[in-house]
Enzyme design. Structure first.
Site, PDB file in Angstrom:
ATOM      1  CG  HIS A   1     -11.937 -21.686  10.100  1.00 22.55           C
ATOM      2  ND1 HIS A   1     -12.520 -22.590   9.698  1.00 22.55           N
ATOM      3  CD2 HIS A   1     -12.922 -20.712  10.329  1.00 22.55           C
ATOM      4  CE1 HIS A   1     -13.811 -22.168   9.311  1.00 22.55           C
ATOM      5  NE2 HIS A   1     -13.860 -21.197   9.893  1.00 22.55           N
TER       6      HIS A   1
ATOM      7  CB  CYS B   1     -12.431 -27.511   9.291  1.00 26.91           C
ATOM      8  SG  CYS B   1     -13.032 -25.941   9.937  1.00 26.91           S
TER       9      CYS B   1
ATOM     10  CB  CYS C   1     -14.680 -25.384   6.632  1.00 25.38           C
ATOM     11  SG  CYS C   1     -12.973 -24.642   6.272  1.00 25.38           S
TER      12      CYS C   1
ATOM     13  CB  CYS D   1      -9.344 -24.858   6.637  1.00 27.92           C
ATOM     14  SG  CYS D   1      -9.894 -25.067   8.373  1.00 27.92           S
TER      15      CYS D   1
ATOM     16  CG  ASP E   1      -6.564  -4.617   1.905  1.00 31.75           C
ATOM     17  OD1 ASP E   1      -6.330  -4.425   2.852  1.00 31.75           O
ATOM     18  OD2 ASP E   1      -7.112  -3.785   0.762  1.00 31.75           O
TER      19      ASP E   1
ATOM     20  CG  ASP F   1      -0.265  -0.127   2.399  1.00 33.75           C
ATOM     21  OD1 ASP F   1       0.820  -0.048   2.630  1.00 33.75           O
ATOM     22  OD2 ASP F   1      -1.053  -0.308   3.515  1.00 33.75           O
TER      23      ASP F   1
END
Length: 374
Positions: A340, A314, A309, A311, A271, A90
């Site tokens: 997660h 999980c 999920c 991930c 973002d 940025d």
């Protein structure tokens, strides 16, 4: 940068961006690595577990610590962090807003008082690009003048004038530096300002998008205190002034609902610190809404955070275990929770991309809200 539109579903877009370091499929969410690190996670987590195509670094913070010249010594952000996919950095404009007690903009740039040691620094359109060259980020945001909302018309008018003037200075400087061999392969985005005032947004967008050598354009100055619907209306009004053949980035946004609403309005890139910050504070995102994992109801809960999920967290751990880790303040909690929440965000973007490619975004949106009880 190579940019192509793969499909559109009304205003929603599925695109592909190719930088020197990675291929980015949009809509895309960029995890925030303020100081060159997504909090509690490393390059392995970002690349192998989350498959992140791009992350965001903060020019102001990296300039102060460890210093952009230090990072250049290690081969830029990619060599320093070992994250080999793309980086966006940025401009420092948001820090002038968020650290307003320590900053003061003027005609030529922004004066900062370091929040670390009180030393004084001055960001200009040229110096921000020089920092970006040392960081070797794939996409560099140019310096902008961001104001908090609500603001007077006079202050917003000054903001867009400064932002346009700085953008003109930055594009000329970047062109000259490229001719000298600096910043080759790095891309620059301009930032549209104007608050929630449609006439100011039109002026800012028209002026900036007329600077054709920019590689992409961002909408800044939203999610800074205005109502959500005002944000959505401003984005919907602004995107038609932005070139279709270049990426569109909405800065600092936001909740899962914000992502869905603004993808529908034609935004490609996002973002926000929300998924990692919320994770650290015990709030976890799921297909069915948010849960607060510190609640006593989860002490004996055998289920994963989100049954839909896949991930790492999980697949391997229960809500009961996450509840224990959070209550015990175990460091492991921060990694598992952040994995997660970021996976949820990145998966949400993939689901939206698939829906756009299949021309059924409206069905996706309806199902998204139905599962959340809305």
């Amino acid at each position: 940068m190579i940019f192509q539109i793969d499909n559109t579903d009304k205003s929603a877009r599925a695109c592909t961006i190719k930088t020197v370091h990675s291929t980015i499929q949009t809509p895309v969410f960029m995890p925030v690595g303020t100081a060159g690190s997504v909090k509690s996670l490393d390059a392995h987590d970002m690349m192998d577990e989350l498959k992140a195509q791009i992350i965001l670094g903060n020019t102001y913070h990296l300039y102060l610590r460890p210093g952009d010249k230090v990072i250049k010594h290690f081969g830029g952000l990619h060599g320093f962090t070992k994250f080999s996919n793309s980086f966006l950095t940025d401009s420092g404009g948001f820090q002038a807003f968020s650290l307003s007690n320590n900053s003061k903009p003027d005609t030529n740039g922004i004066k900062f008082k370091s929040h670390i040691d009180g030393s004084m620094h001055y960001f200009t359109p040229k110096s921000v690009l020089n920092i970006g060259y040392n960081l070797n980020s794939d996409i560099m945001m140019i310096l902008d003048d961001l104001v908090a909302l609500p603001a007077t018309k006079e202050r917003i008018a000054l903001s867009i004038k400064r932002t346009t003037d700085w953008a003109k200075e930055a594009i000329e400087y970047h062109k000259n530096q490229n001719e000298k061999g600096a910043g080759v392969g790095q891309n620059i985005f301009a930032i549209i300002q104007g608050g929630t005032d449609k006439e100011f947004r039109k002026i800012s967008a028209s002026e900036l998008c007329a600077l054709e050598n920019y590689d992409g354009y961002a909408i800044g100055g939203l999610s800074v205190g205005e109502e959500n619907q005002h944000m959505y209306d401003t984005v919907e009004f602004t995107t038609p002034f932005m070139p279709k053949e270049k990426p569109r980035y909405l800065m600092g946004v936001g909740t899962p609902e914000d992502l869905v609403e603004n993808v529908e309005r034609g935004i490609d890139m996002f973002d926000c610190v929300m998924p990692t910050r919320n994770a650290r504070n015990g709030t976890l995102f799921t297909t069915f809404g948010k849960i607060n994992i510190k609640g006593a109801r989860y002490i004996l809960d055998d289920d994963p955070i989100d049954k839909e999920c896949d991930c790492y967290t999980c697949r391997n751990y229960s809500r009961g275990y996450l509840n224990h880790l959070f209550r015990s303040r175990e460091l492991t909690y921060f990694r598992l929770a952040s994995l997660h929440n970021l996976h949820y965000y990145l998966a949400l973007m993939k689901q939206m991309r698939k829906a756009i490619l299949n021309n059924n975004f409206q069905k996706f949106k309806k199902d998204f809200y139905t599962k959340r009880g809305k």
